[in-house]
Design an enzyme around this catalytic site. Structure first.
Site, PDB file in Angstrom:
ATOM      1  CD1 TRP A  31      -1.853  -2.256   1.976  1.00 39.41           C
ATOM      2  CD2 TRP A  31      -2.961  -1.366   0.266  1.00 39.41           C
ATOM      3  NE1 TRP A  31      -2.845  -3.136   1.620  1.00 39.41           N
ATOM      4  CE2 TRP A  31      -3.552  -2.614   0.567  1.00 39.41           C
ATOM      5  CE3 TRP A  31      -3.500  -0.627  -0.779  1.00 39.41           C
ATOM      6  CZ2 TRP A  31      -4.641  -3.133  -0.131  1.00 39.41           C
ATOM      7  CZ3 TRP A  31      -4.589  -1.143  -1.477  1.00 39.41           C
ATOM      8  CH2 TRP A  31      -5.143  -2.374  -1.143  1.00 39.41           C
ATOM      9  CD  GLN A  32       2.064   4.157  -4.522  1.00 41.14           C
ATOM     10  OE1 GLN A  32       1.029   4.609  -4.998  1.00 41.14           O
ATOM     11  NE2 GLN A  32       3.220   4.194  -5.156  1.00 41.14           N
ATOM     12  CG  HIS A  33       0.831   5.057   3.784  1.00 39.58           C
ATOM     13  ND1 HIS A  33      -0.264   4.523   4.434  1.00 39.58           N
ATOM     14  CD2 HIS A  33       1.818   4.166   3.915  1.00 39.58           C
ATOM     15  CE1 HIS A  33       0.071   3.354   4.964  1.00 39.58           C
ATOM     16  NE2 HIS A  33       1.338   3.103   4.662  1.00 39.58           N
ATOM     17  CB  THR A  34      -2.632   8.604  -1.268  1.00 35.87           C
ATOM     18  OG1 THR A  34      -3.892   8.028  -0.870  1.00 35.87           O
ATOM     19  CG2 THR A  34      -1.877   7.607  -2.141  1.00 35.87           C
ATOM     20  N   GLY A  37      -5.765   8.080   2.060  1.00 34.87           N
ATOM     21  CA  GLY A  37      -5.575   6.796   2.741  1.00 34.87           C
ATOM     22  C   GLY A  37      -4.744   5.872   1.886  1.00 34.87           C
TER      23      GLY A  37
END
Length: 150
Positions: A31-34, A37
Site C-alpha cells: 500500500w502507498q500512503h496517499t 488513505g
C-alpha cells in the site's frame, strides 16, 4: 519469492478470455500512503491484470507456454484501489501465435472500472524454463477452486 496477485480464477475460455479476482487486505505490504488513505500502486493493479493474462495463456496451452510481458500499449487508471476491495480482472486475447500474444483487459471493483489496458504484448516462452510443471499444475487447480493458494 513469488508475488501472486490472483486469489481465484472464476472462469476462462481457452484462447479467448479469463476472469480472475484478488481480495485485497490492509495487511499486505504494497500500500502507498496517499492523502485519501492507503492505495494500491497503479502498477500492481496492472500486474494483477497481466498475471490473469498469463494464467489464460498457461491454461490455454496446457501449461506449456507462459507469457512474458514485453509492452503495454495503453493503460489508464480511473481511481485508487483501497484495502478490502475485491479486484476482478478480465483479460481477452486479441491475437495469439506460438511466439506472442496481444491482450486487452480491465480491472473492476464492484462493477466499476479502476483500470483499463489495451495492447498488452507478451512473448510466449516455454513454461518449463521458469516454473516446475508440477507446481504450475498444482497452483492452477488451487486457483480454480481446488484449495488454498500456497
Amino acid at each position: 519469492m513469488r508475488f501472486h496477485l490472483i486469489d481465484r480464477i472464476e472462469s476462462w475460455t481457452p484462447r479467448e478470455h479469463i476472469t480472475a479476482r484478488k481480495v485485497t487486505s490492509v495487511d499486505e505490504d504494497y500500500w502507498q500512503h496517499t492523502g485519501g488513505g492507503p492505495a494500491m500502486p497503479f502498477g500492481l493493479a496492472l500486474e494483477a491484470l497481466c498475471q490473469s493474462a498469463t494464467w489464460l495463456i498457461m491454461l490455454s496451452t496446457d501449461h506449456t507456454l507462459r507469457a512474458a510481458l514485453l509492452a503495454v500499449g495503453d493503460a489508464t487508471a480511473s481511481r485508487a484501489v483501497r484495502p478490502g476491495e475485491v479486484l476482478r480482472m478480465e483479460a481477452r486475447i486479441e491475437s495469439m501465435t506460438d511466439e506472442a500474444a496481444i491482450l486487452d483487459g480491465t480491472v473492476t471493483v464492484d462493477g466499476e472500472t479502476v483500470l483499463d489496458a489495451s495492447g498488452i504484448l507478451c512473448a510466449l516462452i516455454d513454461a518449463e524454463r521458469l516454473d516446475d510443471p508440477a507446481n504450475t499444475a498444482r497452483m492452477a487447480r488451487q486457483l480454480q477452486g481446488g484449495g488454498p493458494v500456497g
